[in-house]
Design a protein around this motif. Structure first.
Motif: not given
Lengths: 263, 256
Positions: A58-73
């Motif tokens: 696709g259009r990106g190589f890699c955006a690092g960590q998926d921040l959806n896995d890390r939502v901070v309450d």
């Protein structure tokens, strides 16, 4: 098998690993980490694979960590960000840097956060003209991980490394070449053919010798000149015992093209 | 059954290889006995000067033989021949160099701690994993390691069974050199060859003098060192050494 987080392909002694979560700009979740680790581990030991190419779908190589896995309450306890680094990112960087064969990164689009540093951990980085590198960590109050703080000053010097890491600017591929961060920029539509050409060339070279070069250059970052000279002696001793060295010398004497086996 | 292999060169260097690869060179009683017996033979032969002991590239020795150990209760352990075998290895008077590649765990690590000089490969990993089996090291692991690295690190390593990398082993003096794994044995042999050229009686005195440091006080140790020093003056090799130095030639030591 559309839900596969990576695509894997082996042809002409080259292993192609493509991050495949294009909608999330190929950011990492746990399943993708496990798939990448498994693949790199297997390739590292497989003598039939003599070069590796890492790229993104696709259009990106890699955006690092998926921040959806890390939502901070805001009301919950702080997350332990060290855990995923210890479990996944650090072993991945070591697997790339210790892989006894050349690892090429074909950066097809934005490489952000850990995604940028995974690319920079590879041996030869070529990027599409439209690709870019972002040390995005500082924008969230974080530190460049996946080896970022180690590799950046070694690639571009401290002044540029500080600027890259503290400002988190988007660095276009051509600027990255000028800074010495990466090897080469090619036209967008040429990236996969150029990466393949490079990988197929390397896959025919004396792989064991290339692995020793890689080892020496990595060790140089920590060694004094004296230590490095001793290491060069040791590695040359090992290289001299390889069958590819014999073949290289014989082919030279017989004025023919050498046929290397990688050992 | 031969659990060890040996060969020697013209310089009087004996290479001993632990050779039980299917059991990762686990040190059963038979292996230790063969090793101790071989060292006794080498002890008797003045042509043999230095020993290099190694395993293979993946593994030095992965510990004691647990099948053997599992069958022993407190009473049979009381009559275990192992302590005497270890003692015979410890009492070998010629230089014992160990070339450690891969795993040196438990008894394997303890065997390496019996060496006078240890070289290891980059892939070497040392550990005392006995604690994971509800035991403690039983062949000097807590004693020799603590004397090398101090009680802090030794406590930690013995209580966790944590792996010690080649680099950390070098840092703390468990080994004196880290080599590319494929060169460890060669470099150990090179070192052995250079030691084999020295005066054997002086080498023996050095080994005795150093091995006693944890047994005696400093003042006693200094006295013993001096006695060795005086005694060597009665040897022909000492005269040869000094003479050769003055005549700017290489000495020919004969062990007399």
């Amino acid at each position: 098998m559309d839900d596969q987080t990576i695509r894997v392909d082996v042809r002409n002694a080259v292993g192609y690993l493509t991050f495949n979560r294009p909608k999330q700009l190929n950011s990492f979740n746990e399943i993708m980490h496990q798939a990448v680790a498994q693949t790199l581990k297997a390739w590292s030991k497989d003598p039939a694979i003599r070069a590796v190419v890492i790229s993104g779908e696709g259009r990106g190589f890699c955006a690092g960590q998926d921040l959806n896995d890390r939502v901070v309450d805001p009301n919950s306890a702080s997350p332990d960000l060290g855990l995923s680094i210890e479990k996944y990112y650090n072993p991945m960087i070591k697997m790339i840097t210790e892989m006894p064969k050349p690892v090429i990164c074909a950066v097809n689009g934005v490489a952000a956060g850990a995604g940028a540093n995974i690319a920079l951990a590879c041996d030869i980085v070529i990027a599409a003209k439209s690709a870019s590198f972002i040390q995005a960590f500082c924008r969230l109050g974080l530190v460049p991980d996946s080896g970022g703080t180690w590799i950046l000053p070694r690639l571009v010097g401290r002044a540029q490394a500080m600027g890259l890491a503290m400002l988190g600017d988007k660095i276009p591929a051509e600027r990255a070449v000028q800074l010495g961060m990466i090897w080469q920029v090619v036209e967008d539509d040429q990236l996969s053919t150029e990466a393949e050409k490079l990988a197929e060339h390397l896959a025919k070279q004396p792989t064991y010798g290339l692995s020793l070069i890689k080892k020496a250059i990595h060790a140089a970052a920590d060694n004094s000149l004296d230590e490095q000279l001793i290491l060069e002696r040791d590695l040359q001793r090992l290289a001299g015992r390889s069958s590819d060295y014999r073949e290289g010398v014989q082919a030279f004497m017989q004025k023919r093209t050498p046929e290397y086996t990688g050992c | 059954m031969d659990y060890i292999r040996s060969s020697s060169n013209d310089a009087g260097v004996v290479l001993i290889e632990l050779n039980r690869p299917e059991k990762r060179n686990a040190l059963n009683n038979a292996t230790l006995k063969q090793l101790a017996d071989l060292l006794s033979e080498i002890e008797q032969d003045p042509a043999l000067r230095v020993v290099v002991l190694t395993g293979n590239v993946q593994c030095f020795a992965a510990g004691a033989d647990l099948n053997e150990l599992a069958q022993m209760d407190a009473v049979s352990l009381q009559q275990d021949p192992r302590p005497l075998l270890w003692k015979r290895i410890d009492e070998f008077s010629k230089p014992l160099i160990m070339a450690v590649n891969g795993y040196a765990l438990g008894a394997g690590f303890e065997l390496a701690l019996h060496a006078d000089i240890v070289l290891c490969g980059e892939n070497a990993q040392f550990a005392l994993p006995e604690i994971g089996l509800g035991m403690l090291p039983g062949a000097g692991g807590t004693q020799r390691l603590a004397r090398l690295v101090g009680t802090q690190l030794c406590m930690r390593w013995a209580m966790t069974g944590q792996m010690i990398s080649a680099r950390v082993a070098l840092q703390h003096g468990i080994v004196s050199q880290v080599c590319p794994s494929d060169l460890t044995v060669q470099y150990a042999q090179d070192l052995a060859n250079s030691i084999a050229k020295q005066a054997p009686l002086a080498i023996r005195a050095i080994k005795q003098s150093l091995k006693s440091i944890h047994e005696v006080t400093l003042s006693q140790g200094l006295k013993m060192e001096r006695q060795h020093f005086v005694w060597l003056a009665a040897t022909q090799d000492r005269n040869e050494g000094i003479q050769a130095f003055l005549e700017k030639r290489k000495p020919q030591f004969r062990g007399v």
